[in-house]
Motif scaffolding. Structure first.
Motif, mmCIF file in Angstrom:
data_model
loop_
_atom_site.group_PDB
_atom_site.id
_atom_site.type_symbol
_atom_site.label_atom_id
_atom_site.label_comp_id
_atom_site.label_asym_id
_atom_site.label_seq_id
_atom_site.Cartn_x
_atom_site.Cartn_y
_atom_site.Cartn_z
ATOM 1 N N UNK A 162 -4.319 14.818 8.006
ATOM 2 C CA UNK A 162 -3.467 13.211 9.247
ATOM 3 C C UNK A 162 -3.341 12.995 8.295
ATOM 4 N N UNK A 163 -2.307 12.047 7.155
ATOM 5 C CA UNK A 163 -2.633 11.126 6.731
ATOM 6 C C UNK A 163 -1.849 10.221 7.500
ATOM 7 N N UNK A 164 -1.414 9.254 8.343
ATOM 8 C CA UNK A 164 -1.131 8.801 9.773
ATOM 9 C C UNK A 164 -2.329 8.819 10.798
ATOM 10 N N UNK A 165 -2.986 9.685 10.689
ATOM 11 C CA UNK A 165 -5.262 8.963 11.821
ATOM 12 C C UNK A 165 -5.950 8.648 10.307
ATOM 13 N N UNK A 166 -5.686 8.756 9.152
ATOM 14 C CA UNK A 166 -6.350 8.176 8.480
ATOM 15 C C UNK A 166 -5.838 6.334 7.719
ATOM 16 N N UNK A 204 -8.070 17.657 -1.058
ATOM 17 C CA UNK A 204 -6.995 17.387 -0.815
ATOM 18 C C UNK A 204 -6.361 15.457 -1.057
ATOM 19 N N UNK A 205 -6.527 15.769 -1.744
ATOM 20 C CA UNK A 205 -6.378 14.355 -2.809
ATOM 21 C C UNK A 205 -4.619 13.726 -1.936
ATOM 22 N N UNK A 206 -3.611 14.851 -2.507
ATOM 23 C CA UNK A 206 -2.933 13.989 -2.292
ATOM 24 C C UNK A 206 -2.293 13.474 -0.398
ATOM 25 N N UNK A 207 -3.402 14.488 0.530
ATOM 26 C CA UNK A 207 -3.583 13.327 1.822
ATOM 27 C C UNK A 207 -4.068 12.219 1.562
ATOM 28 N N UNK A 208 -5.002 11.710 0.796
ATOM 29 C CA UNK A 208 -5.362 10.343 0.869
ATOM 30 C C UNK A 208 -4.500 9.679 0.336
ATOM 31 N N UNK A 209 -4.219 9.924 -0.737
ATOM 32 C CA UNK A 209 -3.129 9.246 -0.972
ATOM 33 C C UNK A 209 -1.520 8.267 -0.670
ATOM 34 N N UNK A 210 -1.107 9.617 0.788
ATOM 35 C CA UNK A 210 -0.311 9.084 1.286
ATOM 36 C C UNK A 210 -1.222 8.404 2.077
ATOM 37 N N UNK A 211 -1.949 8.253 2.960
ATOM 38 C CA UNK A 211 -3.021 6.767 3.685
ATOM 39 C C UNK A 211 -3.197 6.315 3.158
ATOM 40 N N UNK A 212 -3.225 5.733 2.101
ATOM 41 C CA UNK A 212 -3.567 4.797 1.398
ATOM 42 C C UNK A 212 -2.458 3.750 1.165
ATOM 43 N N UNK A 218 -4.601 5.024 9.707
ATOM 44 C CA UNK A 218 -4.881 4.117 10.764
ATOM 45 C C UNK A 218 -6.503 3.277 10.666
ATOM 46 N N UNK A 219 -7.300 3.916 10.678
ATOM 47 C CA UNK A 219 -8.930 3.544 10.044
ATOM 48 C C UNK A 219 -9.077 2.478 8.764
ATOM 49 N N UNK A 220 -8.059 3.245 8.146
ATOM 50 C CA UNK A 220 -8.066 2.686 7.159
ATOM 51 C C UNK A 220 -8.526 1.336 7.088
ATOM 52 N N UNK A 221 -6.726 1.107 8.148
ATOM 53 C CA UNK A 221 -6.555 -0.504 8.150
ATOM 54 C C UNK A 221 -7.087 -1.354 9.172
ATOM 55 N N UNK A 222 -8.350 -0.519 10.261
ATOM 56 C CA UNK A 222 -9.396 -0.939 11.477
ATOM 57 C C UNK A 222 -10.547 -1.767 10.325
ATOM 58 N N UNK A 223 -10.509 -0.389 9.089
ATOM 59 C CA UNK A 223 -11.816 -1.673 8.941
ATOM 60 C C UNK A 223 -11.150 -2.313 7.680
ATOM 61 N N UNK A 224 -10.028 -2.523 7.393
ATOM 62 C CA UNK A 224 -9.884 -3.775 6.668
ATOM 63 C C UNK A 224 -10.022 -4.994 7.555
ATOM 64 N N UNK A 225 -9.799 -4.425 8.937
ATOM 65 C CA UNK A 225 -9.647 -5.934 10.617
ATOM 66 C C UNK A 225 -10.911 -5.392 11.171
ATOM 67 N N UNK A 226 -12.011 -4.902 10.667
ATOM 68 C CA UNK A 226 -13.183 -5.574 11.121
ATOM 69 C C UNK A 226 -14.049 -7.169 10.673
ATOM 70 N N UNK A 227 -14.943 -7.413 11.700
ATOM 71 C CA UNK A 227 -15.478 -9.080 10.946
ATOM 72 C C UNK A 227 -16.514 -8.514 10.575
#
Length: 365
Positions: free
Chosen positions: A312-316, A197-205, A318-327
């Motif tokens: 669920x692209x929205x949830x993915x 399901x790469x289309x979902x990954x691309x949507x999330x990204x 959200x977690x991608x963005x969370x990773x980018x904000x981690x210390x």
């Protein structure tokens, strides 16, 4: 020592073939007489010890497919009888069904293996019926996760043994000891198929990219020309070509992963995904769909990675963005916990000891 026969289509390709390579090497080291029954030889085969005896039914898989069914069945049976194994391990559904018919009436101990989500492995009802018969009639079978065991009836499930996937030594040898101060470079790895399901990954990204325009995603893996083109076309249509890159296959995936910060997996279903295990051993924090089967056994949500609902692209995002904000401290703690979790879950010695017990403790058929 017992004589062991392993049946699989080829010795090159995916996770099942890699497990066959690893098991063969370790069984040979323990003094077992190991034979491999395959359809035919291919390019880019996994390494097999010279002392293992390979029995190709035809020169190549294409030649094998050209042989009439009854002649194939007869030749398969003749090879099995000539080897006269104590145990037969069969990998992948079509091979398992084929070997069930080819060995009717032969005195050998049959061990089946589950390499993918059994709920999704087969869609054809007739084929699924025959595949289930393999597990009803075998002496024992191996699953990768406890969840896979629940697919079968209580009576059949009692024959199951859980043996997790081995992780390549190259991944342990290249495990990170220092981690990035920020997460910006994402990577994905797996065959280019609908299952992933790469289309979902691309949507999330794309959703995450709207807030973090400096993040990148490299996708490694091969597929049919049609599937690869479909993914590349989608990347272009979504305007992601400056941030998302389709990299093709790599024979040094452990080195490619080490260049990245985090791992994404958007599969609709899995078995026990090798790429996810390897990424976490190397030290990448993972965001994965909580699909059947595997990810929930590997990732402790919020501790060493994140699980998102399938599709669920929205949830993915959200977690991608969370990773980018981690210390830096949070990144290091989460990545190290992931390394420890997989090292314990896929402990090579424990897994192989379980395999040896299966071989030695089961009586001859």
């Amino acid at each position: 020592m017992k004589r062991i026969l392993i049946a699989i289509g080829t010795l090159g390709g995916g996770g099942a073939e890699r497990v066959v390579s690893v098991w063969t090497k370790k069984l040979i080291e323990q003094g077992y007489d190991v034979h491999l029954l395959i359809h035919g030889r291919t390019d880019n085969e996994y390494e097999i010890p010279e002392s293992a005896v390979i029995h190709p039914i035809a020169a190549t898989p294409k030649d094998y497919a050209a042989i009439p069914y009854l002649k194939r069945l007869k030749k398969t049976r003749e090879i099995v009888k000539s080897i006269n194994p104590d145990l037969l391990f069969s990998f992948l559904p079509t091979i398992q069904i084929w070997m069930m018919f080819a060995t009717i009436g032969l005195k050998l101990y049959r061990v089946e293996t589950v390499r993918n989500s059994p709920w999704h492995e087969i869609t054809d009802k007739k084929v699924k019926f025959l595949w289930k018969k393999c597990f009803k009639r075998c002496n024992a079978f191996i699953v990768q996760t406890p969840e896979q065991q629940t697919f079968f009836s209580e009576k059949v499930a009692k024959k199951a043994i859980v043996i997790t996937n081995p992780v390549s030594p190259n991944c342990y040898a290249n495990a990170k000891t220092e981690f990035p101060p920020k997460i910006r470079r994402f990577v994905a790895a797996g065959r280019i198929t609908s299952q992933k399901n790469y289309p979902m990954m691309l949507d999330a990204f794309k959703k995450a990219l709207a807030e973090k325009p400096d993040i990148t995603l490299s996708i490694y893996g091969g597929g049919t020309e049609q599937n690869e083109k479909a993914v590349q076309d989608r990347i272009t249509e979504m305007g992601l070509q400056d941030n998302v890159f389709l990299m093709g296959k790599s024979s040094t995936m452990h080195l490619e992963m080490k260049k990245h910060d985090a791992f994404l997996m958007s599969s609709d279903y899995e078995g026990m995904p090798n790429a996810l295990l390897e990424a976490m051993v190397i030290g990448l924090i993972a965001v994965s769909t909580d699909c059947r089967t595997g990810p929930k056994d590997i990732i402790d949500h919020g501790v060493n990675g994140y699980l998102t609902p399938v599709g669920n692209a929205d949830e993915m995002a959200k977690h991608i963005l969370h990773l980018t904000d981690m210390t830096a401290e949070e990144i290091s703690a989460m990545a190290r916990d992931g390394q420890r979790k997989v090292a314990d879950l896929c402990d090579d010695k424990k897994s192989f000891d379980t395999l040896i017990r299966l071989i030695e403790e089961q009586p001859n058929a």
